[in-house]
Design a protein around this motif. Structure first.
Motif, mmCIF file in Angstrom:
data_model
loop_
_atom_site.group_PDB
_atom_site.id
_atom_site.type_symbol
_atom_site.label_atom_id
_atom_site.label_comp_id
_atom_site.label_asym_id
_atom_site.label_seq_id
_atom_site.Cartn_x
_atom_site.Cartn_y
_atom_site.Cartn_z
ATOM 1 N N ARG A 1 0.871 -1.174 0.000
ATOM 2 C CA ARG A 1 0.000 0.000 0.000
ATOM 3 C C ARG A 1 0.903 1.217 0.000
ATOM 4 N NH1 ARG A 1 -2.721 -3.822 2.457
ATOM 5 N NH2 ARG A 1 -4.957 -4.020 2.218
ATOM 6 N N ALA A 2 0.459 2.278 -0.640
ATOM 7 C CA ALA A 2 1.276 3.491 -0.706
ATOM 8 C C ALA A 2 0.451 4.700 -0.306
ATOM 9 C CB ALA A 2 1.830 3.681 -2.118
ATOM 10 N N TYR A 3 1.120 5.629 0.342
ATOM 11 C CA TYR A 3 0.510 6.878 0.786
ATOM 12 C C TYR A 3 1.486 8.014 0.521
ATOM 13 C CZ TYR A 3 -2.244 3.510 3.459
ATOM 14 O OH TYR A 3 -3.039 2.448 3.821
ATOM 15 N N LEU A 4 0.963 9.222 0.320
ATOM 16 C CA LEU A 4 1.840 10.382 0.272
ATOM 17 C C LEU A 4 2.540 10.481 1.620
ATOM 18 C CD1 LEU A 4 -0.284 13.155 -1.485
ATOM 19 C CD2 LEU A 4 1.479 11.698 -2.482
ATOM 20 N N ASN A 5 3.786 10.834 1.619
ATOM 21 C CA ASN A 5 4.579 10.938 2.845
ATOM 22 C C ASN A 5 4.301 12.285 3.516
ATOM 23 O OD1 ASN A 5 6.495 10.630 4.849
ATOM 24 N ND2 ASN A 5 8.246 10.931 3.493
ATOM 25 N N VAL A 6 3.023 12.476 3.872
ATOM 26 C CA VAL A 6 2.573 13.736 4.474
ATOM 27 C C VAL A 6 1.532 13.418 5.540
ATOM 28 C CG1 VAL A 6 1.408 15.945 4.056
ATOM 29 C CG2 VAL A 6 2.918 14.988 2.316
ATOM 30 N N CYS A 7 1.744 13.912 6.746
ATOM 31 C CA CYS A 7 0.760 13.757 7.819
ATOM 32 C C CYS A 7 -0.358 14.784 7.612
ATOM 33 C CB CYS A 7 1.417 13.974 9.175
ATOM 34 S SG CYS A 7 0.281 13.806 10.577
ATOM 35 N N PRO A 8 -1.628 14.372 7.704
ATOM 36 C CA PRO A 8 -2.718 15.325 7.501
ATOM 37 C C PRO A 8 -2.834 16.363 8.624
ATOM 38 C CG PRO A 8 -3.612 13.179 8.107
ATOM 39 C CD PRO A 8 -2.132 13.007 7.909
ATOM 40 N N HIS A 9 -2.163 16.141 9.750
ATOM 41 C CA HIS A 9 -2.260 17.078 10.871
ATOM 42 C C HIS A 9 -1.627 18.428 10.557
ATOM 43 C CE1 HIS A 9 -0.442 18.607 14.783
ATOM 44 N NE2 HIS A 9 -1.710 18.911 14.850
ATOM 45 N N ALA A 10 -0.372 18.410 10.148
ATOM 46 C CA ALA A 10 0.326 19.681 9.921
ATOM 47 C C ALA A 10 1.056 19.720 8.583
ATOM 48 C CB ALA A 10 1.308 19.946 11.070
ATOM 49 N N GLY A 11 0.839 18.719 7.756
ATOM 50 C CA GLY A 11 1.474 18.717 6.440
ATOM 51 C C GLY A 11 2.949 18.384 6.454
ATOM 52 N N ARG A 12 3.427 17.828 7.581
ATOM 53 C CA ARG A 12 4.846 17.462 7.667
ATOM 54 C C ARG A 12 5.053 16.022 7.225
ATOM 55 N NH1 ARG A 12 7.282 19.506 13.227
ATOM 56 N NH2 ARG A 12 9.072 18.565 12.234
ATOM 57 N N ARG A 13 6.285 15.700 6.899
ATOM 58 C CA ARG A 13 6.626 14.332 6.496
ATOM 59 C C ARG A 13 6.418 13.375 7.666
ATOM 60 N NH1 ARG A 13 10.426 13.911 1.926
ATOM 61 N NH2 ARG A 13 11.273 12.084 2.989
ATOM 62 N N LEU A 14 6.126 12.121 7.343
ATOM 63 C CA LEU A 14 5.911 11.091 8.347
ATOM 64 C C LEU A 14 7.220 10.491 8.854
ATOM 65 C CD1 LEU A 14 3.030 9.351 6.420
ATOM 66 C CD2 LEU A 14 2.769 10.482 8.638
ATOM 67 N N ASP A 15 8.277 10.515 8.042
ATOM 68 C CA ASP A 15 9.526 9.857 8.417
ATOM 69 C C ASP A 15 10.306 10.657 9.458
ATOM 70 O OD1 ASP A 15 9.900 11.715 6.352
ATOM 71 O OD2 ASP A 15 11.159 10.411 5.142
ATOM 72 N N TYR A 16 11.026 9.938 10.326
ATOM 73 C CA TYR A 16 11.822 10.594 11.364
ATOM 74 C C TYR A 16 13.205 10.979 10.848
ATOM 75 C CZ TYR A 16 13.924 5.964 12.186
ATOM 76 O OH TYR A 16 14.553 4.753 12.044
ATOM 77 N N ALA A 17 13.644 10.334 9.793
ATOM 78 C CA ALA A 17 14.856 10.660 9.052
ATOM 79 C C ALA A 17 14.512 10.291 7.611
ATOM 80 C CB ALA A 17 16.052 9.851 9.561
ATOM 81 N N PRO A 18 15.198 10.856 6.637
ATOM 82 C CA PRO A 18 14.830 10.544 5.257
ATOM 83 C C PRO A 18 14.696 9.041 4.995
ATOM 84 C CG PRO A 18 16.437 12.302 5.292
ATOM 85 C CD PRO A 18 16.326 11.783 6.710
ATOM 86 N N GLY A 19 13.468 8.633 4.637
ATOM 87 C CA GLY A 19 13.205 7.244 4.300
ATOM 88 C C GLY A 19 13.085 6.292 5.469
ATOM 89 N N LYS A 20 13.097 6.796 6.697
ATOM 90 C CA LYS A 20 13.017 5.959 7.902
ATOM 91 C C LYS A 20 11.683 6.229 8.601
ATOM 92 C CE LYS A 20 17.287 4.578 7.466
ATOM 93 N NZ LYS A 20 17.653 3.252 7.092
ATOM 94 N N PHE A 21 10.864 5.163 8.718
ATOM 95 C CA PHE A 21 9.520 5.306 9.274
ATOM 96 C C PHE A 21 9.364 4.479 10.542
ATOM 97 C CE2 PHE A 21 9.210 5.927 4.704
ATOM 98 C CZ PHE A 21 8.513 7.113 4.630
ATOM 99 N N LEU A 22 8.513 4.966 11.440
ATOM 100 C CA LEU A 22 8.137 4.215 12.629
ATOM 101 C C LEU A 22 6.905 3.394 12.266
ATOM 102 C CD1 LEU A 22 8.446 7.117 15.234
ATOM 103 C CD2 LEU A 22 10.031 5.214 14.919
ATOM 104 N N VAL A 23 7.081 2.085 12.132
ATOM 105 C CA VAL A 23 5.973 1.183 11.804
ATOM 106 C C VAL A 23 6.032 0.035 12.789
ATOM 107 C CG1 VAL A 23 4.881 -0.234 10.027
ATOM 108 C CG2 VAL A 23 6.189 1.781 9.360
ATOM 109 N N ARG A 24 4.941 -0.123 13.549
ATOM 110 C CA ARG A 24 4.898 -1.196 14.553
ATOM 111 C C ARG A 24 3.523 -1.834 14.557
ATOM 112 N NH1 ARG A 24 7.856 2.757 17.600
ATOM 113 N NH2 ARG A 24 10.018 2.098 17.691
ATOM 114 N N GLY A 25 3.486 -3.143 14.418
ATOM 115 C CA GLY A 25 2.238 -3.879 14.533
ATOM 116 C C GLY A 25 1.132 -3.384 13.618
ATOM 117 N N GLY A 26 1.480 -3.050 12.380
ATOM 118 C CA GLY A 26 0.471 -2.582 11.433
ATOM 119 C C GLY A 26 0.055 -1.137 11.627
ATOM 120 N N THR A 27 0.845 -0.380 12.377
ATOM 121 C CA THR A 27 0.558 1.034 12.630
ATOM 122 C C THR A 27 1.731 1.893 12.167
ATOM 123 O OG1 THR A 27 -0.790 0.479 14.560
ATOM 124 C CG2 THR A 27 0.010 2.738 14.422
#
Length: 113
Positions: free
Chosen positions: A45-71
């Motif tokens: 599944r793919a999503y724009l790398n943008v949080c709907p809250h404030a329009g900021r990127r979801l990643d904590y470092a370029p290309g690095k995401f916090l994903v745990r247990g399907g969240t």
């Protein structure tokens, strides 16, 4: 990162850890966009790398995401999104959703649908 054209795959399914996510760039409506691509087994599944809250990127470092247990967890404000639907289940944008980008897996490659 060089934007991917419509003809080229975004990535290989094996490039994504099962239950994890990677960043890719794609041309959407002629614009280069950063995408989060999430893998669950043989599906992606793919999503724009943008949080709907404030329009900021979801990643904590370029290309690095916090994903745990399907969240998927936004690094900026901790909003939690169901990886299978993109719906925010906790945090400042609860009830909002990530903007989904349709993809398909063909012969082990993740492509724009």
């Amino acid at each position: 990162m060089t934007p991917i054209t419509d003809a080229a795959p975004l990535c290989l399914l094996t490039d994504i850890p099962d239950g994890g996510a990677v960043e890719v760039e794609a041309l959407l409506r002629g614009e280069a966009e950063s995408l989060l691509v999430y893998r669950h087994g043989d599906e992606a599944r793919a999503y724009l790398n943008v949080c709907p809250h404030a329009g900021r990127r979801l990643d904590y470092a370029p290309g690095k995401f916090l994903v745990r247990g399907g969240t998927i967890i936004c690094a900026a404000h901790g909003a939690s999104f169901a990886a299978d639907s993109g719906v925010c289940t906790q945090g400042p944008c609860k009830g909002d959703s990530l903007r989904r980008v349709d993809v398909r897996v063909v012969d082990g490659a993740v492509r724009l649908a």
